[in-house]
Design a protein around this motif. Structure first.
Motif, PDB file in Angstrom:
ATOM      1  N   LEU A 113       0.823  -1.208   0.000  1.00  0.00           N
ATOM      2  CA  LEU A 113       0.000   0.000   0.000  1.00  0.00           C
ATOM      3  C   LEU A 113       0.859   1.262   0.000  1.00  0.00           C
ATOM      4  N   ILE A 114       1.952   1.258   0.766  1.00  0.00           N
ATOM      5  CA  ILE A 114       2.847   2.422   0.756  1.00  0.00           C
ATOM      6  C   ILE A 114       3.427   2.631  -0.632  1.00  0.00           C
ATOM      7  N   ALA A 115       3.860   1.551  -1.260  1.00  0.00           N
ATOM      8  CA  ALA A 115       4.424   1.664  -2.611  1.00  0.00           C
ATOM      9  C   ALA A 115       3.393   2.222  -3.585  1.00  0.00           C
ATOM     10  N   ALA A 116       2.155   1.751  -3.475  1.00  0.00           N
ATOM     11  CA  ALA A 116       1.103   2.218  -4.382  1.00  0.00           C
ATOM     12  C   ALA A 116       0.794   3.693  -4.157  1.00  0.00           C
ATOM     13  N   ARG A 117       0.710   4.107  -2.894  1.00  0.00           N
ATOM     14  CA  ARG A 117       0.389   5.505  -2.615  1.00  0.00           C
ATOM     15  C   ARG A 117       1.510   6.434  -3.076  1.00  0.00           C
ATOM     16  N   LEU A 118       2.748   6.064  -2.806  1.00  0.00           N
ATOM     17  CA  LEU A 118       3.859   6.929  -3.205  1.00  0.00           C
ATOM     18  C   LEU A 118       4.005   6.980  -4.727  1.00  0.00           C
ATOM     19  N   ALA A 119       3.755   5.863  -5.387  1.00  0.00           N
ATOM     20  CA  ALA A 119       3.838   5.844  -6.848  1.00  0.00           C
ATOM     21  C   ALA A 119       2.787   6.756  -7.463  1.00  0.00           C
ATOM     22  N   ALA A 120       1.657   6.918  -6.763  1.00  0.00           N
ATOM     23  CA  ALA A 120       0.576   7.776  -7.265  1.00  0.00           C
ATOM     24  C   ALA A 120       0.699   9.204  -6.758  1.00  0.00           C
ATOM     25  N   GLY A 121       1.807   9.513  -6.081  1.00  0.00           N
ATOM     26  CA  GLY A 121       1.986  10.857  -5.562  1.00  0.00           C
ATOM     27  C   GLY A 121       1.281  11.114  -4.253  1.00  0.00           C
ATOM     28  N   GLY A 122       0.923  10.065  -3.545  1.00  0.00           N
ATOM     29  CA  GLY A 122       0.225  10.203  -2.273  1.00  0.00           C
ATOM     30  C   GLY A 122       1.072  10.893  -1.215  1.00  0.00           C
ATOM     31  N   ASP A 123       0.402  11.569  -0.284  1.00  0.00           N
ATOM     32  CA  ASP A 123       1.073  12.332   0.766  1.00  0.00           C
ATOM     33  C   ASP A 123       1.025  11.544   2.067  1.00  0.00           C
ATOM     34  N   ILE A 124       2.126  10.885   2.409  1.00  0.00           N
ATOM     35  CA  ILE A 124       2.255  10.155   3.672  1.00  0.00           C
ATOM     36  C   ILE A 124       3.369  10.815   4.471  1.00  0.00           C
ATOM     37  N   ARG A 125       3.057  11.292   5.652  1.00  0.00           N
ATOM     38  CA  ARG A 125       4.054  11.957   6.499  1.00  0.00           C
ATOM     39  C   ARG A 125       4.446  11.003   7.627  1.00  0.00           C
ATOM     40  N   PHE A 126       5.669  10.502   7.586  1.00  0.00           N
ATOM     41  CA  PHE A 126       6.166   9.631   8.646  1.00  0.00           C
ATOM     42  C   PHE A 126       6.887  10.462   9.705  1.00  0.00           C
ATOM     43  N   GLU A 127       6.993   9.884  10.902  1.00  0.00           N
ATOM     44  CA  GLU A 127       7.721  10.480  12.020  1.00  0.00           C
ATOM     45  C   GLU A 127       7.215  11.878  12.370  1.00  0.00           C
ATOM     46  N   VAL A 128       5.902  12.046  12.360  1.00  0.00           N
ATOM     47  CA  VAL A 128       5.326  13.323  12.789  1.00  0.00           C
ATOM     48  C   VAL A 128       5.085  13.248  14.302  1.00  0.00           C
ATOM     49  N   ASP A 129       5.193  14.372  14.974  1.00  0.00           N
ATOM     50  CA  ASP A 129       5.007  14.377  16.426  1.00  0.00           C
ATOM     51  C   ASP A 129       3.938  15.385  16.820  1.00  0.00           C
ATOM     52  N   ASP A 130       3.503  15.268  18.075  1.00  0.00           N
ATOM     53  CA  ASP A 130       2.510  16.170  18.659  1.00  0.00           C
ATOM     54  C   ASP A 130       1.231  16.237  17.828  1.00  0.00           C
ATOM     55  N   VAL A 131       0.745  15.081  17.375  1.00  0.00           N
ATOM     56  CA  VAL A 131      -0.497  15.062  16.597  1.00  0.00           C
ATOM     57  C   VAL A 131      -1.686  15.303  17.530  1.00  0.00           C
ATOM     58  N   ALA A 132      -2.579  16.185  17.136  1.00  0.00           N
ATOM     59  CA  ALA A 132      -3.796  16.456  17.888  1.00  0.00           C
ATOM     60  C   ALA A 132      -4.914  16.799  16.917  1.00  0.00           C
ATOM     61  N   VAL A 133      -6.148  16.430  17.270  1.00  0.00           N
ATOM     62  CA  VAL A 133      -7.308  16.738  16.423  1.00  0.00           C
ATOM     63  C   VAL A 133      -8.167  17.780  17.119  1.00  0.00           C
TER      64      VAL A 133
END
Length: 393
Positions: A113-133
């Protein structure tokens, strides 16, 4: 001052649920950003479940990420229940024709799934901190690492310990849970499987499971007491106990090899309902946990994501929120079926109390029924390979 960006769906968590949701939404022309606190390497190496229901396989293949799965996955048309000195095969091909399970590690699904998303230009942000909604009821947004992500909806796919579920105001969600008095010690071993299909073994010493990940790598589990220290289980002891619990039928010898990974996982059942608050939708382990005996965790996440994808597609197509409003009820119907099946498989095959002779006789009686009645075996088989989906994208 936070730097700002916008997308239609903010997804928290780059596990199977979050990544598959992002992929399916992309196929529908709906934008998303995936936020993950772990590194890509960690996420792709994290060993989890490896049994895919028929519907999960079909979903991955139909969405274009099943090429490696079809090439490398191990299709199984049955499982073995081993107890009382004999093995009994539950034959899926006879009981539920056309439906099977496929052994393919969760980390492999994640990589695809990661390979497919990145190949399609998908935006995946790894190692993000202090996530809040924030502002879940009307104008949701996510903050992380000095940035702000505005979105129409937030999908909480960040697991049991994530930030999404605790962000719901107190009193909105009702939690149902049960903890079991034992855990699973799981290992990966560099050795060819000793059987062609999964073996679920019930013995007086406790439960054991023989599984596999490839023709060269085997996966095993042992029932151990809750709170057990992994240091108490050197490799020699693990193999000795696996042999004692699996070499219980004539002619079966367990092959051993190098243990390349091991860990202990507590068993619990957990459901949080509803699975939605305002514009936050929970999916996968953020909303529910099952003991792994029934192999339902990853498969439930896929089922959730299918419903959410269709609901969001309809909303963006014509403004209809009807399926979004029904999301929780539709998902929970399947979740509770899987909860019961997972609890049933767990209570059927594990040792709860060494002094409970009555309980052991009940287990044997029901195992005898399952292995002698097509009706009882069909109930196990159709739940194991996966019930039909109520909503199909």
């Amino acid at each position: 001052m936070l730097s700002s960006m916008r997308t239609q769906v903010g997804i928290i968590g780059a596990g199977p649920a979050g990544l598959l949701l992002s992929h399916l939404l992309h196929l529908r022309g709906i934008s998303s950003v995936v936020l993950e606190r772990r590194s890509r390497d960690y996420v792709e190496r994290r060993v989890r479940a490896g049994v895919l229901e028929q519907g999960t396989v079909d979903t991955l293949v139909e969405s274009g990420v099943g090429e490696r799965l079809l090439r490398e996955g191990l299709v199984h048309d049955g499982i073995e229940l081993r107890y009382g000195g004999a093995g009994h095969r539950v034959a899926f091909e006879k009981l539920v024709p056309g439906r099977a399970i496929t052994v393919y590690g969760q980390q492999e699904v994640v990589r695809d799934l990661i390979a497919a998303r990145l190949a399609a230009g998908g935006d995946i942000r790894f190692e993000v901190d202090d996530v809040a909604v924030h502002s879940l009821e009307d104008a949701p947004y996510v903050t992380f690492g000095g940035e702000r992500l505005d979105c129409d909806f937030i999908a909480g796919c960040d697991g049991f310990h994530g930030v999404s579920r605790p962000s719901v105001p107190e009193g909105v969600i009702t939690v149902y849970e049960r903890e079991y008095p034992f855990a699973w010690l799981g290992i990966l071993a560099r050795v060819a499987p000793s059987a062609e299909e999964l073996i679920y073994a019930r013995t007086g010493r406790g439960f054991a499971l023989h599984s596999m990940r490839s023709p060269e790598i085997s996966r095993f589990y042992l029932q151990v007491p809750a709170g057990q220290d992994l240091d108490e289980w050197p490799d020699e002891r693990i193999w000795a106990e696996l042999k004692a619990r699996l070499e219980t039928v004539p002619g079966f010898t367990l092959a051993t090899g190098e243990i390349i990974e091991k860990g202990i996982t507590p068993l619990r059942s957990f459901v949080a309902e509803p699975m939605r608050h305002g514009r936050l939708f929970l999916a996968g382990d953020a909303a529910h946990i099952v003991p792994p005996t029934g192999a339902k965790g990853l498969n439930l996440a896929v089922a959730d994501v299918r419903v959410l994808t269709e609901a969001l597609t309809r909303f963006y197509a014509d403004g209809s929120a009807a399926l979004l409003d029904d999301y929780s009820d539709i998902c929970l119907k399947r979740v509770w079926r899987a909860q019961h099946f997972s609890w049933w498989m767990t209570t059927l095959l594990h040792t709860f109390d060494s002094d409970d002779a009555y309980g052991r006789r009940l287990q044997t009686s029901y195992l005898d029924y399952v292995t002698s009645s097509d009706a009882a075996a069909t109930t196990l088989a159709e739940n194991y390979v996966g019930m039909p989906y109520e909503v199909s994208p």
